[in-house]
Design a protein around this motif. Structure first.
Motif, mmCIF file in Angstrom:
data_model
loop_
_atom_site.group_PDB
_atom_site.id
_atom_site.type_symbol
_atom_site.label_atom_id
_atom_site.label_comp_id
_atom_site.label_asym_id
_atom_site.label_seq_id
_atom_site.Cartn_x
_atom_site.Cartn_y
_atom_site.Cartn_z
ATOM 1 N N ASP A 166 40.512 49.838 53.255
ATOM 2 C CA ASP A 166 41.298 48.906 54.051
ATOM 3 C C ASP A 166 41.771 47.748 53.175
ATOM 4 N N ASN A 167 42.503 46.822 53.806
ATOM 5 C CA ASN A 167 43.173 45.785 53.022
ATOM 6 C C ASN A 167 42.210 44.735 52.475
ATOM 7 N N MET A 168 40.927 44.834 52.819
ATOM 8 C CA MET A 168 39.953 43.997 52.134
ATOM 9 C C MET A 168 39.929 44.302 50.641
ATOM 10 N N THR A 169 40.358 45.512 50.272
ATOM 11 C CA THR A 169 40.450 45.923 48.872
ATOM 12 C C THR A 169 41.170 44.874 48.028
ATOM 13 N N THR A 170 42.165 44.240 48.607
ATOM 14 C CA THR A 170 42.973 43.268 47.885
ATOM 15 C C THR A 170 42.172 42.035 47.484
ATOM 16 N N ILE A 171 41.120 41.721 48.219
ATOM 17 C CA ILE A 171 40.355 40.506 47.934
ATOM 18 C C ILE A 171 39.675 40.581 46.568
ATOM 19 N N PRO A 172 38.850 41.597 46.275
ATOM 20 C CA PRO A 172 38.283 41.660 44.923
ATOM 21 C C PRO A 172 39.347 41.896 43.861
ATOM 22 N N GLY A 173 40.400 42.621 44.212
ATOM 23 C CA GLY A 173 41.463 42.859 43.241
ATOM 24 C C GLY A 173 42.115 41.571 42.787
ATOM 25 N N ALA A 174 42.483 40.727 43.756
ATOM 26 C CA ALA A 174 43.145 39.464 43.422
ATOM 27 C C ALA A 174 42.179 38.478 42.772
ATOM 28 N N ARG A 175 40.948 38.435 43.257
ATOM 29 C CA ARG A 175 39.976 37.518 42.661
ATOM 30 C C ARG A 175 39.739 37.839 41.191
ATOM 31 N N ALA A 176 39.597 39.121 40.887
ATOM 32 C CA ALA A 176 39.321 39.506 39.504
ATOM 33 C C ALA A 176 40.485 39.142 38.591
ATOM 34 N N LEU A 177 41.712 39.430 39.027
ATOM 35 C CA LEU A 177 42.850 39.088 38.180
ATOM 36 C C LEU A 177 42.971 37.589 38.006
ATOM 37 N N ALA A 178 42.814 36.839 39.082
ATOM 38 C CA ALA A 178 42.938 35.381 38.985
ATOM 39 C C ALA A 178 41.940 34.808 37.981
ATOM 40 N N ARG A 179 40.763 35.376 37.939
ATOM 41 C CA ARG A 179 39.718 34.896 37.031
ATOM 42 C C ARG A 179 40.040 35.199 35.572
ATOM 43 N N HIS A 180 40.795 36.267 35.331
ATOM 44 C CA HIS A 180 41.064 36.694 33.960
ATOM 45 C C HIS A 180 42.386 36.175 33.409
ATOM 46 N N LEU A 181 43.230 35.605 34.236
ATOM 47 C CA LEU A 181 44.505 35.077 33.749
ATOM 48 C C LEU A 181 44.326 33.708 33.102
ATOM 49 N N ASP A 182 45.124 33.445 32.089
ATOM 50 C CA ASP A 182 45.136 32.124 31.446
ATOM 51 C C ASP A 182 46.198 31.247 32.108
ATOM 52 N N GLY A 183 46.015 30.965 33.379
ATOM 53 C CA GLY A 183 46.981 30.133 34.084
ATOM 54 C C GLY A 183 47.092 30.557 35.531
ATOM 55 N N PRO A 184 48.078 30.033 36.249
ATOM 56 C CA PRO A 184 48.241 30.342 37.668
ATOM 57 C C PRO A 184 48.567 31.816 37.910
#
Length: 300
Positions: free
Chosen positions: A96-114
Motif C-alpha cells: 500500500d501507499n505507506m511504502t512511500t514513507i520509508p522510501g521518501a525518508r531514506a532518500l531525504a536522509r541521503h541527499l545533500d540538500g532539500p
C-alpha cells in the motif's frame, strides 16, 4: 561492474482503510514484467535498450511485520540505506501507499540538500494520521512534509480527483503550499504542461526528487486491481507521456504502489505497474546513453 538500479518489494498492506490485497503487488509486478521481456530490454518509445545502460538487480522483499507499521518502515529504511551505500537507484514496489514513507525518508536522509517530491495519485494523502496511526497509506504526503529538508512548494501531486478526498486534507495541502494538479487541470492545460510544471516545482532548488506512482491515479477502467479505484482518472496515454517528461528529470528514487492483483483477474493492473516502472528506467537509460549524469543520492 556493479548494479546501479535496485528493485525492492515491500509486500505490506496492513495500513489500508479500503480493500486489502496490495501486499501481493510486488510478486505480481515481477511476474507481469515477463510480458515485456520479448523486446530484450528495448523500449520502442524511447529508442533505447535499457540493459545497455543500466545494470538492474532484484533485491527481493522487505520482511514486513504484520500489524506493526513502525517496525516495517524501519526495516524498509535500513534496506534502502544499504542500496544507497552500494550506489544504486532504488525502485520500490508496494504494497500500500505507506511504502512511500520509508522510501521518501531514506532518500531525504541521503541527499545533500532539500528534496523534491512528485506523486501521481487519485488521493491527496495528506492525512496527519488515521485513528491515531501516523504510518498509514492515507498519510505519505504528510510524512513527507514532516521531513526537515522538504518544503511544501517542492511537493507536487498530479491526478487528484474524485469523491474520496476529505476537505481537511485539501486544507492541509493548501496550508503547506503543495502544488496540486487535478484531473481537471490536466484537461485544461494538457498533460505535457502539467508534467513540465510539476518537474520545475519539485526540482527548484532541490538536490533530488522522489517520484511516487499510486496506480489508482489511472481511471478504474485501466486498473481495476487496486485498493481504491475511481472513475475519471488519468488515461494510459497521459501517464505514459507524463513519465516521459518527469522521469527525465533529477529523479533519485521511485516507487509504484497499490497494485492489488487479486482484485483483477485479467492481470492487467500488474502489467500496467510493470510498464510504468520500465518507463522510469527507460528515461534513466536515455540520460546515460546521451552522456548526462544519472541523478542519485550520494553514497552513504
Amino acid at each position: 561492474m556493479g548494479a546501479n538500479v535496485a528493485v525492492l518489494g515491500l509486500p505490506y498492506d496492513s495500513t489500508t482503510v479500503t480493500r486489502p490485497g496490495a501486499s501481493h503487488g510486488p510478486r505480481a509486478i515481477r511476474d507481469a514484467s515477463s510480458h515485456f521481456s520479448f523486446g530484450a530490454g528495448y523500449h520502442f518509445d524511447y529508442d533505447v535498450t535499457i540493459s545497455e545502460h543500466l545494470k538492474i538487480v532484484d533485491c527481493g522483499d522487505v520482511d514486513g511485520a504484520p500489524g506493526r507499521a513502525a517496525v516495517t518502515v524501519e526495516r524498509a529504511e535500513r534496506a534502502l540505506d544499504e542500496l544507497y551505500a552500494a550506489g544504486c537507484f532504488p525502485v520500490l514496489m508496494g504494497g500500500d501507499n505507506m511504502t512511500t514513507i520509508p522510501g521518501a525518508r531514506a532518500l531525504a536522509r541521503h541527499l545533500d540538500g532539500p528534496m523534491g517530491f512528485i506523486m501521481f495519485d487519485t488521493h491527496l494523502d495528506t492525512a496527519p494520521d488515521i485513528d491515531g496511526e501516523p504510518l498509514s497509506h492515507c498519510s505519505p504526503v504528510h510524512r513527507v512534509l514532516d521531513l526537515p529538508n522538504v518544503d511544501g512548494s517542492n511537493v507536487v501531486l498530479i491526478g487528484i480527483h474524485g469523491a474520496a478526498n476529505p476537505k481537511y486534507e485539501k486544507d492541509i495541502a493548501e496550508e503547506h503550499g503543495v502544488r496540486v494538479f487535478t484531473v481537471r487541470d490536466v484537461d485544461r492545460l494538457g498533460i505535457d504542461e502539467v508534467a513540465r510544471r510539476a518537474l520545475a516545482a519539485a526540482s527548484d532548488g532541490t538536490a533530488g526528487v522522489y517520484l511516487s506512482i499510486d496506480i489508482d491515479v489511472l481511471d478504474g477502467a485501466y486498473v481495476s486491481g487496486t485498493c481504491g479505484p475511481e472513475i475519471g482518472g488519468l488515461t494510459g496515454r497521459e501517464i505514459v507521456r507524463a513519465l516521459e517528461i518527469v522521469a527525465a528529470g533529477p529523479i533519485c528514487a521511485a516507487d509504484c504502489v497499490e497494485v492489488a492483483p487479486m482484485l483483477d483477474a485479467s492481470g492487467n493492473t500488474a502489467r500496467v505497474g510493470a510498464r510504468l516502472i520500465i518507463d522510469i528506467l527507460a528515461a534513466r537509460a536515455c540520460r546515460a546513453r546521451d552522456g548526462h549524469p544519472l541523478p542519485s543520492a550520494p553514497r552513504a
